[in-house]
Design a protein around this motif. Sequence first.
Motif, PDB file in Angstrom:
ATOM      1  N   TYR A  33       1.069  -1.231   0.018  1.00 60.26           N
ATOM      2  CA  TYR A  33      -0.116   0.128   0.096  1.00 60.26           C
ATOM      3  C   TYR A  33       0.958   1.178  -0.049  1.00 60.26           C
ATOM      4  N   ARG A  52       7.939   4.122  -4.919  1.00 60.00           N
ATOM      5  CA  ARG A  52       7.876   3.317  -3.697  1.00 60.00           C
ATOM      6  C   ARG A  52       6.974   2.036  -4.026  1.00 60.00           C
ATOM      7  N   LYS A 147       6.679  -2.032   1.741  1.00 61.22           N
ATOM      8  CA  LYS A 147       5.394  -1.298   2.386  1.00 61.22           C
ATOM      9  C   LYS A 147       4.264  -2.502   2.366  1.00 61.22           C
ATOM     10  N   GLU A 180      12.610   2.218  13.846  1.00 57.67           N
ATOM     11  CA  GLU A 180      11.490   3.221  13.473  1.00 57.67           C
ATOM     12  C   GLU A 180      10.260   3.000  14.189  1.00 57.67           C
ATOM     13  N   SER A 183       4.346   3.810  12.632  1.00 60.89           N
ATOM     14  CA  SER A 183       3.992   4.174  11.242  1.00 60.89           C
ATOM     15  C   SER A 183       4.729   5.342  11.116  1.00 60.89           C
ATOM     16  N   ILE A 208       8.834   8.575   2.792  1.00 59.19           N
ATOM     17  CA  ILE A 208       9.087   9.679   1.533  1.00 59.19           C
ATOM     18  C   ILE A 208       9.254  10.856   2.240  1.00 59.19           C
ATOM     19  N   THR A 209       8.740  11.043   3.341  1.00 65.89           N
ATOM     20  CA  THR A 209       8.742  12.349   4.253  1.00 65.89           C
ATOM     21  C   THR A 209      10.172  12.488   4.543  1.00 65.89           C
ATOM     22  N   SER A 245       3.943  10.893   6.426  1.00 66.57           N
ATOM     23  CA  SER A 245       2.913  11.537   5.429  1.00 66.57           C
ATOM     24  C   SER A 245       1.676  12.037   6.160  1.00 66.57           C
TER      25      SER A 245
END
Length: 291
Positions: A33, A52, A147, A180, A183, A208-209, A245
């Motif tokens: 996703y 991605r 992902k 990490e 989420s 991506i952020t 995100s």
Amino acid sequence: MPRYAYVNGRYLPHAQAAVHIEDRGYQFADGVYEVVPVYQGALVDEGPHLDRLERSLGELRIAMPVARATLELISHELMRRNDLTQGMLYMQVTRGVAPRDHRFPATARPALVMTTRQTKPHGEALVTQGIKVITVPDIRWRRCDIKSTALLPNVLAKQQAAEAGAYEAWQVDGEGYVTEGSSTNAWIVNAEGKVVTRDASHAILNGITRITLLKQIREAGFELEERAFTLEEAKAAREAFLTSSTSFVLPVVAIDETPVGNGHPGILCGKLRAGYLDYMASLEDRPGGMA
Ligand code: PDD
């Protein structure tokens, strides 16, 4: 106005949108996703999110469900139909519908679902007071770079955080290093003033952020290290923050009830958040507008 979802070629009223019970996403979490932020009517970093998505699919040997240009068209059409100005676009691709069997089906076609969700801007308190994180052992598989929709450890970690009154759970590997959040990506500003975040590997999702912020940090000339940091180092850090995100950049003021720095949102984090918001506001990829 009805809210629409896109399901395998059709725009359906959200409440009636459904997939088959033998979709492999449902039975095996055999899918991937993306969550693409939408800010002031614009998709943020759509290209890198689609890159991605293609990479995640490739790692699992699932074909792209439609051409990339078609994915972009559907995204914009769904945003237009749902009048989406602030929130997120969710896309999910699974290996498709087939009688339950662990082996890949010979004939199933990849299934594509897209939804949107309108959200309010973050409450001021999150930004001005900062957020707390707890820590949990990282019990995930060794391909967190994909992902995948298989998010059970992340779900359990986030629920544990919520029950502890925290915003997020930072996962810690067997050697004591932070990987990490459940989420989000994890960052610190260490005692020397260097921004530190874990290097991209199979151990984390390369946010991506995260990628956009790394670029902004380099351009601004702040000192930066992409490497693993321990929980101990995080607790002794001057500042901490997280990115995603949906969270953008949020200051972390306590880790397991240990205050970070002076217990208030860090100055550098504030600058990075402001810079990231400026960046999002400058984007022009608005549905029906210039792509
Ligand atoms: N989560 N790490 C994990 C495990 C994530 O699930 C996410 C994103 C991130 C940050 O990635 P990005 O900057 O591309 O959003 C890091 C999304 C938002 C979610 O699952 O809802």
